[in-house]
Design a protein around this motif. Sequence first.
Motif, short mmCIF file in Angstrom:
data_model
loop_
_atom_site.label_atom_id
_atom_site.label_comp_id
_atom_site.label_asym_id
_atom_site.label_seq_id
_atom_site.Cartn_x
_atom_site.Cartn_y
_atom_site.Cartn_z
N ALA A 216 -1.57 -11.67 -1.85
CA ALA A 216 -0.57 -11.48 -2.91
C ALA A 216 -0.38 -10.02 -3.28
O ALA A 216 0.74 -9.57 -3.51
CB ALA A 216 -0.96 -12.30 -4.14
N THR A 217 -1.46 -9.25 -3.34
CA THR A 217 -1.34 -7.86 -3.79
C THR A 217 -2.05 -6.90 -2.85
O THR A 217 -2.40 -5.78 -3.24
CB THR A 217 -1.93 -7.71 -5.21
OG1 THR A 217 -3.30 -8.13 -5.19
CG2 THR A 217 -1.16 -8.55 -6.21
N SER A 218 -2.26 -7.28 -1.61
CA SER A 218 -2.97 -6.44 -0.66
C SER A 218 -2.41 -6.65 0.73
O SER A 218 -2.07 -7.77 1.11
CB SER A 218 -4.47 -6.77 -0.68
OG SER A 218 -5.14 -6.17 0.40
N MET A 219 -2.31 -5.59 1.51
CA MET A 219 -1.81 -5.70 2.89
C MET A 219 -2.94 -6.15 3.81
O MET A 219 -3.34 -5.49 4.78
CB MET A 219 -1.18 -4.39 3.36
CG MET A 219 0.03 -3.99 2.52
SD MET A 219 1.07 -2.72 3.28
CE MET A 219 2.09 -3.71 4.38
N THR A 238 -2.43 -1.63 -1.49
CA THR A 238 -2.31 -2.66 -2.53
C THR A 238 -1.03 -2.43 -3.32
O THR A 238 -0.42 -1.35 -3.28
CB THR A 238 -3.51 -2.63 -3.48
OG1 THR A 238 -3.60 -1.33 -4.09
CG2 THR A 238 -4.80 -2.93 -2.74
N GLY A 239 -0.62 -3.47 -4.03
CA GLY A 239 0.58 -3.37 -4.86
C GLY A 239 0.57 -4.45 -5.92
O GLY A 239 -0.35 -5.27 -6.00
N THR A 240 1.61 -4.48 -6.71
CA THR A 240 1.69 -5.46 -7.79
C THR A 240 2.21 -6.80 -7.31
O THR A 240 2.13 -7.80 -8.02
CB THR A 240 2.60 -4.94 -8.91
OG1 THR A 240 3.89 -4.64 -8.37
CG2 THR A 240 2.00 -3.67 -9.53
N ASP A 241 2.79 -6.83 -6.09
CA ASP A 241 3.28 -8.08 -5.53
C ASP A 241 3.17 -7.98 -4.01
O ASP A 241 2.60 -7.04 -3.47
CB ASP A 241 4.72 -8.36 -5.97
CG ASP A 241 5.65 -7.20 -5.64
OD1 ASP A 241 5.47 -6.56 -4.58
OD2 ASP A 241 6.56 -6.92 -6.44
#
Length: 802
Positions: A216-219, A238-241
């Motif tokens: 969900a929030t990590s590649m 990583t990201g928020t979505d």
Amino acid sequence: MRHQTAIGAAALSVGLAVAMSSPASGATPRTPAAPAKPDPRTVAAASADRLVAAKPAAFKKAPKDKIVRRGVTSGLRGLQYVAYERTYDGLPVYGGDFVVTTNASGGVLSTSVDQTRTLDVSTKASIGAAQAAETSRARVSKVETASTPRLTVLAEGSGRLVYETVVSGTQKKAPTKLHVFVDARTGKVVKTYDEVRDAADDRSYYHGTVDLSTAATSMTDPQRSGIRCGGQNGSAYTGTDSAWGSGSGTDLETACVDALYAVQKEWDMLGSWLGRNGINGSGGGFPLRVGLSDVNAYWNGSYTNFGHNQAGTKQATSVDVVGHENGHAVFTTTPGGDSGGNGNEKGGMNESAGDIFGTLTEHYMNEPSTYDPPDYLVGEEVDLVGQGPIRNMYNPSALGDPNCYSSSIPSTEVHAAAGPQNHWFYLLAEGSNPSNGNPTSPTCNSSTVTGIGIQKAGQIFMGGLNRKVTSWSHARARVETVNAALQLFPGSATECNAVKAAWSAVNVPAQSGEASCGTQQNDFSITLSPGSGSAQAGGTATSAVGTQTTGGSAQQISLSATSSPSGPTATFSPSTITSGQSSTMTVTVPAGTADGTYRLTVLADGASVDRTATYTLTVGQGQPGSVYSDDFESGTGWTTNPNGSDTATAGRWERGTPQPTSYSGTNLQLAAAGGSGALVTGAAAGTDAGTYDLDGGVSSVQSPAISLPSGTLSLKFSWNLAYLNNSSTDDYLRVRVVGANGSSTVLNQSGAAANKVGAWQTATYDLSAYAGQSVRILVEAADNGTGSLVEAGIDNVSITKA
């Protein structure tokens, strides 16, 4: 696979706690489950082990050798590839590896043996490790780390004693992980090889908007173990979505979108087209890094790394480049690894393998011309140095690389040396004059070659890699891809003839001992009745050898047998039969033969396939002494999942070499209690605590049938336990003795929520109640709870008569 919080990257293979429990007052009647079809990998391993025992000369086995089975890789159409390594006088042997290929029912179809002579070399060094280390470090301009030199035997001639040192650092401004072999007598460097191999709603640069499989929030790919993408520090972005990338050629998150998309498609292609389980063949892959400050991309043995083109406008993450670098990972994790060979010849074949896997991935994806359509050019989308593609597979000479094999290939730079095998693959897939719009391809012998399609060509290429050994060459690849074609497409000569024609068209001629392209796949089965017996020293025992033609036509079979330990001998009447006929085996026990258990491996050497069977002989049955013993140093007939009811998805029981591991001072998996082999649930040490542990439920393993004499009998074995505090009472290990009328529990222990230090212990059990019966030992381990790490170890099983 379940992980304990905060374990990090510790390399672990964790043990399950077991302890003695009081046996029931009497055996509980038990109706045995109906036998299920055995795991073909287990069948293949047992069959290959028996062949190694029966034909030591074929594998150039020396008295000081110890043969170690390293794993079984499943391929298409039931083929199994059993890989072996060896030690000599306790030292690893570089080039002592070999592969045994079997069909689904365990028939040995072919062997790929690297070593040419039996080893006979002194293992006493004339120079010290410090001198070897200094010599090795001098081979790298900027040294970051260097391993402790390790004494090793090179399988050259009768053997050469060397020190192997791994030196990491920088050479000519490029990363290197150089293996240096220094002669332990003269102090001179005799061989080197580098692990680093180079190539020259998510928005990607090369594919438009794509749908990635990420957390969900990590590649990180939750569906493909080990696959993640991030920057040069090795951490996943990583990201928020889970919406990634801007679509820009300079955006590194976009580069990761392209890289992940390509490797996910390559993973799927390997499984769907080639029958391979993940990048590494056992359900795993490797991290990807982007943002390399170089006009380059490489594989370093642990991860792939991607830079940018010379203009700085694009990242080097097109399908063929990503497929190429992960293709190196496939090459590395097939038998024989990526080292060895003659000069740069194997290195060139490694580069070619990368090109082939990248091309296969492009064809599997089959994107339209607006994105990255399938072709036989490498790097054309990246335009790495401003001159379009960096390699051309249908005509390598168009870019200055050789189209044809010659004696100069071993001294040719590795990327150019990819030319002949790349050219072979194109000819095999498409032919010299394709009718599907692909380019014509010149041949080195002015022949015309008809292609068989890229999917079949890929399957044959993969089948060849599954038989790869350390000293890989174009000549060896020709032999093994011919074998692959015959065994992957039984009953058809078309594929085999195409393989031969394509190799000849690039000037790799027919080899001595190369199989002919017959159209018939003949096979047979072998049985022994009875499969065990007893005799006194000076006596004999007999067994009927039955054979049955199970495929194609009947074939001639030569019968022989070897005993372990040595002593008893076997003769056959008649010694040569045709499948469908039978023979009588007479086992003779010389006077003075020690009491104990002897295993005779019966070899049925057929014209097109080899079969083996095991006969267990008890000598001195009426006298005190050994009735049965197994130290798991070789295959002795234990069967994984004997009842077909196992549910474990990983870390299943296997005979292997357990790798010692620990976590924060807690010893977990231990080395074998004696020798190098043991019966364990996942012998390897992974990159984290959840790798190679038992997962998903129950795994079981069962001994061969053991005929017990009358009298007072005792079972004894070693076992080790270890678990971390994420275990629970849902996890267990049980050892039972199973007879015709019921079973008795010998060992039964559940896990617990506490760290348990591993230690080998000894268990004993009175078997007198089973005297005169045939029994089996059944071992079961379970990971039935959540968030648990479990694995068991058993060694040195013996039954003695008082």
